[in-house]
Scaffold this motif. Structure first.
Motif, PDB file in Angstrom:
ATOM      1  N   GLN A  49       0.966  -1.223   0.106  1.00  0.00           N
ATOM      2  CA  GLN A  49      -0.072   0.073  -0.179  1.00  0.00           C
ATOM      3  C   GLN A  49       0.879   1.182  -0.061  1.00  0.00           C
ATOM      4  OE1 GLN A  49      -2.260  -0.864   3.479  1.00  0.00           O
ATOM      5  NE2 GLN A  49      -4.269  -1.512   2.218  1.00  0.00           N
ATOM      6  N   LYS A  50       2.033   1.357   0.784  1.00  0.00           N
ATOM      7  CA  LYS A  50       2.783   2.370   1.015  1.00  0.00           C
ATOM      8  C   LYS A  50       3.572   2.626  -0.533  1.00  0.00           C
ATOM      9  CE  LYS A  50       3.651   2.197   5.938  1.00  0.00           C
ATOM     10  NZ  LYS A  50       4.582   1.871   7.014  1.00  0.00           N
ATOM     11  N   GLN A  51       4.055   1.609  -0.885  1.00  0.00           N
ATOM     12  CA  GLN A  51       4.658   1.521  -2.208  1.00  0.00           C
ATOM     13  C   GLN A  51       3.716   2.368  -3.327  1.00  0.00           C
ATOM     14  OE1 GLN A  51       7.819   1.447  -3.291  1.00  0.00           O
ATOM     15  NE2 GLN A  51       7.494   1.873  -5.415  1.00  0.00           N
ATOM     16  N   SER A  52       2.508   1.616  -3.279  1.00  0.00           N
ATOM     17  CA  SER A  52       1.697   2.238  -4.322  1.00  0.00           C
ATOM     18  C   SER A  52       1.187   3.671  -4.107  1.00  0.00           C
ATOM     19  CB  SER A  52       0.175   1.431  -4.174  1.00  0.00           C
ATOM     20  OG  SER A  52      -0.677   1.959  -5.077  1.00  0.00           O
ATOM     21  N   GLN A  53       1.068   4.070  -2.953  1.00  0.00           N
ATOM     22  CA  GLN A  53       0.766   5.460  -2.876  1.00  0.00           C
ATOM     23  C   GLN A  53       1.862   6.222  -3.234  1.00  0.00           C
ATOM     24  OE1 GLN A  53      -1.968   6.963  -1.723  1.00  0.00           O
ATOM     25  NE2 GLN A  53      -1.081   8.966  -1.887  1.00  0.00           N
ATOM     26  N   HIS A  54       3.236   5.713  -2.823  1.00  0.00           N
ATOM     27  CA  HIS A  54       4.435   6.515  -3.049  1.00  0.00           C
ATOM     28  C   HIS A  54       4.675   6.900  -4.814  1.00  0.00           C
ATOM     29  CE1 HIS A  54       8.628   7.861  -3.280  1.00  0.00           C
ATOM     30  NE2 HIS A  54       8.822   6.872  -4.015  1.00  0.00           N
ATOM     31  N   ARG A  55       4.142   5.628  -5.565  1.00  0.00           N
ATOM     32  CA  ARG A  55       4.290   5.911  -6.876  1.00  0.00           C
ATOM     33  C   ARG A  55       3.133   6.786  -7.412  1.00  0.00           C
ATOM     34  NH1 ARG A  55       1.223   1.693 -10.201  1.00  0.00           N
ATOM     35  NH2 ARG A  55       1.459   2.885 -12.315  1.00  0.00           N
ATOM     36  N   GLU A  57       2.179   9.543  -5.786  1.00  0.00           N
ATOM     37  CA  GLU A  57       2.754  10.779  -5.640  1.00  0.00           C
ATOM     38  C   GLU A  57       3.599  11.308  -6.779  1.00  0.00           C
ATOM     39  OE1 GLU A  57       3.728  10.406  -1.330  1.00  0.00           O
ATOM     40  OE2 GLU A  57       1.635  10.188  -0.638  1.00  0.00           O
ATOM     41  N   ILE A  58       4.729  10.224  -6.838  1.00  0.00           N
ATOM     42  CA  ILE A  58       5.704  10.501  -7.715  1.00  0.00           C
ATOM     43  C   ILE A  58       5.028  10.804  -9.237  1.00  0.00           C
ATOM     44  CG2 ILE A  58       7.731   9.804  -8.924  1.00  0.00           C
ATOM     45  CD1 ILE A  58       8.385  10.561  -5.899  1.00  0.00           C
ATOM     46  N   GLU A  59       4.163  10.030  -9.548  1.00  0.00           N
ATOM     47  CA  GLU A  59       3.527  10.387 -10.948  1.00  0.00           C
ATOM     48  C   GLU A  59       2.780  11.578 -10.764  1.00  0.00           C
ATOM     49  OE1 GLU A  59       1.227   6.879 -11.862  1.00  0.00           O
ATOM     50  OE2 GLU A  59       2.938   5.709 -12.546  1.00  0.00           O
ATOM     51  N   ASN A  60       2.160  12.182  -9.835  1.00  0.00           N
ATOM     52  CA  ASN A  60       1.452  13.310  -9.720  1.00  0.00           C
ATOM     53  C   ASN A  60       2.381  14.434  -9.891  1.00  0.00           C
ATOM     54  OD1 ASN A  60      -1.271  12.232  -9.842  1.00  0.00           O
ATOM     55  ND2 ASN A  60      -1.053  12.216  -7.398  1.00  0.00           N
TER      56      ASN A  60
END
Length: 76
Positions: A49-55, A57-60
């Motif tokens: 979940q954390k990795q998905s959220q991080h990804r 945020e980076i894409e945004n």
């Protein structure tokens, strides 16, 4: 009277293979982790979940990779 009775035997091997793609192990593997190390399955899910959220945020930050937004710069 001696009859030759040949016996033919057949052996079949069946192999099943499942492939799971994604950030989490398949449910059976996750359950096995929980048996070996109680609570580990929760940690693994939280990490995904954390990795998905991080990804996300980076894409945004870079303008939405893959959404046609042209986030790579260098636009004419």
């Amino acid at each position: 009277m001696n009859q030759d009775k040949s016996q033919t035997s057949s052996h079949f091997v069946t192999t099943a293979r499942a492939v799971f793609v994604g950030p989490l192990p398949d449910p059976n593997t996750l359950a096995q982790y929980a048996k070996i190390y109680p609570g580990l399955e929760k940690t693994i899910v939280e990490m995904a979940q954390k990795q998905s959220q991080h990804r996300i945020e980076i894409e945004n930050l870079i303008g939405g990779v893959g959404d046609g937004g042209g986030g790579g710069g260098g636009e004419a």
